[in-house]
Design a protein around this motif. Structure first.
Motif, mmCIF file in Angstrom:
data_model
loop_
_atom_site.group_PDB
_atom_site.id
_atom_site.type_symbol
_atom_site.label_atom_id
_atom_site.label_comp_id
_atom_site.label_asym_id
_atom_site.label_seq_id
_atom_site.Cartn_x
_atom_site.Cartn_y
_atom_site.Cartn_z
ATOM 1 N N ALA A 83 1.229 -1.593 0.211
ATOM 2 C CA ALA A 83 -0.132 0.123 0.054
ATOM 3 C C ALA A 83 1.297 1.530 -0.068
ATOM 4 C CB ALA A 83 -0.887 -0.128 1.552
ATOM 5 N N ILE A 84 1.794 1.367 0.837
ATOM 6 C CA ILE A 84 2.934 2.763 0.704
ATOM 7 C C ILE A 84 3.691 2.770 -0.463
ATOM 8 C CG2 ILE A 84 4.830 3.597 2.113
ATOM 9 C CD1 ILE A 84 4.312 1.775 4.330
ATOM 10 N N ALA A 85 4.186 1.449 -1.343
ATOM 11 C CA ALA A 85 4.668 1.835 -2.715
ATOM 12 C C ALA A 85 3.424 2.405 -3.380
ATOM 13 C CB ALA A 85 5.301 0.019 -2.499
ATOM 14 N N ALA A 86 2.822 1.328 -3.406
ATOM 15 C CA ALA A 86 1.251 2.166 -4.628
ATOM 16 C C ALA A 86 1.196 3.396 -4.508
ATOM 17 C CB ALA A 86 0.131 1.363 -5.021
ATOM 18 N N LEU A 87 1.243 4.185 -3.152
ATOM 19 C CA LEU A 87 1.082 5.426 -2.206
ATOM 20 C C LEU A 87 2.022 6.478 -3.176
ATOM 21 C CD1 LEU A 87 0.315 7.991 -0.833
ATOM 22 C CD2 LEU A 87 0.577 7.144 1.121
ATOM 23 N N LYS A 88 3.281 5.642 -2.898
ATOM 24 C CA LYS A 88 4.622 6.255 -3.070
ATOM 25 C C LYS A 88 4.546 6.966 -5.229
ATOM 26 C CE LYS A 88 7.907 6.095 0.944
ATOM 27 N NZ LYS A 88 8.612 5.737 1.203
ATOM 28 N N ALA A 89 4.064 5.719 -5.327
ATOM 29 C CA ALA A 89 4.711 5.278 -6.954
ATOM 30 C C ALA A 89 3.221 6.280 -7.783
ATOM 31 C CB ALA A 89 4.385 4.460 -7.578
ATOM 32 N N ALA A 90 2.075 6.576 -7.029
ATOM 33 C CA ALA A 90 0.812 7.102 -7.759
ATOM 34 C C ALA A 90 0.864 8.944 -7.296
ATOM 35 C CB ALA A 90 -0.563 6.622 -7.529
ATOM 36 N N HIS A 91 1.724 9.150 -6.239
ATOM 37 C CA HIS A 91 1.305 10.462 -5.961
ATOM 38 C C HIS A 91 2.487 11.473 -6.376
ATOM 39 C CE1 HIS A 91 1.294 13.635 -2.727
ATOM 40 N NE2 HIS A 91 0.364 12.734 -2.145
ATOM 41 N N PRO A 92 1.777 12.493 -6.837
ATOM 42 C CA PRO A 92 2.849 13.543 -7.936
ATOM 43 C C PRO A 92 4.043 14.146 -6.769
ATOM 44 C CG PRO A 92 0.539 14.498 -6.995
ATOM 45 C CD PRO A 92 0.425 13.559 -6.499
ATOM 46 N N TYR A 93 4.066 14.085 -5.598
ATOM 47 C CA TYR A 93 4.867 14.605 -4.918
ATOM 48 C C TYR A 93 6.135 13.867 -4.204
ATOM 49 C CZ TYR A 93 1.524 17.901 -3.269
ATOM 50 O OH TYR A 93 0.389 19.189 -3.114
ATOM 51 N N GLU A 94 7.293 14.419 -4.944
ATOM 52 C CA GLU A 94 8.238 14.005 -4.258
ATOM 53 C C GLU A 94 8.292 13.922 -2.743
ATOM 54 O OE1 GLU A 94 12.527 16.019 -5.223
ATOM 55 O OE2 GLU A 94 11.629 17.801 -4.559
ATOM 56 N N GLU A 95 8.211 13.842 -2.110
ATOM 57 C CA GLU A 95 8.448 13.497 -0.429
ATOM 58 C C GLU A 95 6.658 13.332 -0.238
ATOM 59 O OE1 GLU A 95 10.650 12.646 1.621
ATOM 60 O OE2 GLU A 95 12.854 13.302 -0.177
ATOM 61 N N PRO A 96 6.007 12.638 -0.123
ATOM 62 C CA PRO A 96 4.530 12.616 -0.349
ATOM 63 C C PRO A 96 4.247 12.254 1.363
ATOM 64 C CG PRO A 96 5.023 10.447 -1.367
ATOM 65 C CD PRO A 96 5.639 11.566 -0.724
ATOM 66 N N ALA A 97 3.681 12.795 1.935
ATOM 67 C CA ALA A 97 3.325 13.062 3.524
ATOM 68 C C ALA A 97 2.256 11.760 3.891
ATOM 69 C CB ALA A 97 2.547 14.335 3.826
ATOM 70 N N TYR A 98 2.592 10.589 5.059
ATOM 71 C CA TYR A 98 2.091 9.724 4.906
ATOM 72 C C TYR A 98 2.135 9.046 6.068
ATOM 73 C CZ TYR A 98 5.412 6.475 3.698
ATOM 74 O OH TYR A 98 6.777 5.534 3.785
ATOM 75 N N ASP A 99 0.757 8.773 7.369
ATOM 76 C CA ASP A 99 1.563 7.886 8.350
ATOM 77 C C ASP A 99 1.133 6.470 8.407
ATOM 78 O OD1 ASP A 99 -0.663 8.067 10.481
ATOM 79 O OD2 ASP A 99 -0.016 10.304 10.024
#
Length: 106
Positions: A83-99
């Protein structure tokens, strides 16, 4: 050790559906007999990229404020890394904020 997590992330409204679809495709957002479950709230994010950054929105060394959504969903332990890998791959930001928060089964 918990078997479930709550994944929360912030995403600009322009990419809300794309990022959610990627995270759901990883198997996150399931609760019992339901899938694609989440809670989302609209807000305003703020950041100032460093001179070394390559921002998707805004300019280096300038403060930016952006309409964003906070998305929260459940995720099983065996699916959280994907899920985190998918979030990072689809997100437009260099550093997506998540927890990620571990949940107790009480």
């Amino acid at each position: 050790m918990s078997e479930n997590y709550k994944l929360s992330f912030y995403v600009p409204e322009t990419h809300l559906d794309t990022v959610k679809a990627a995270v759901f495709a990883s198997g996150a957002g399931r609760q019992g007999d339901y899938e694609h479950c989440c809670w989302q709230t609209r807000g305003q994010g703020q950041f100032r990229p460093s001179k070394e950054a390559r921002p998707f929105i805004g300019l280096a060394d300038e403060l930016s404020q952006v309409a964003e959504y906070k998305v929260e969903l459940l995720c099983e332990a065996g699916r959280i890394a994907n899920a985190i890998a998918a979030l990072k791959a689809a997100h437009p930001y260099e550093e997506p904020a998540y927890d990620v928060i571990s949940l107790l089964d009480i």
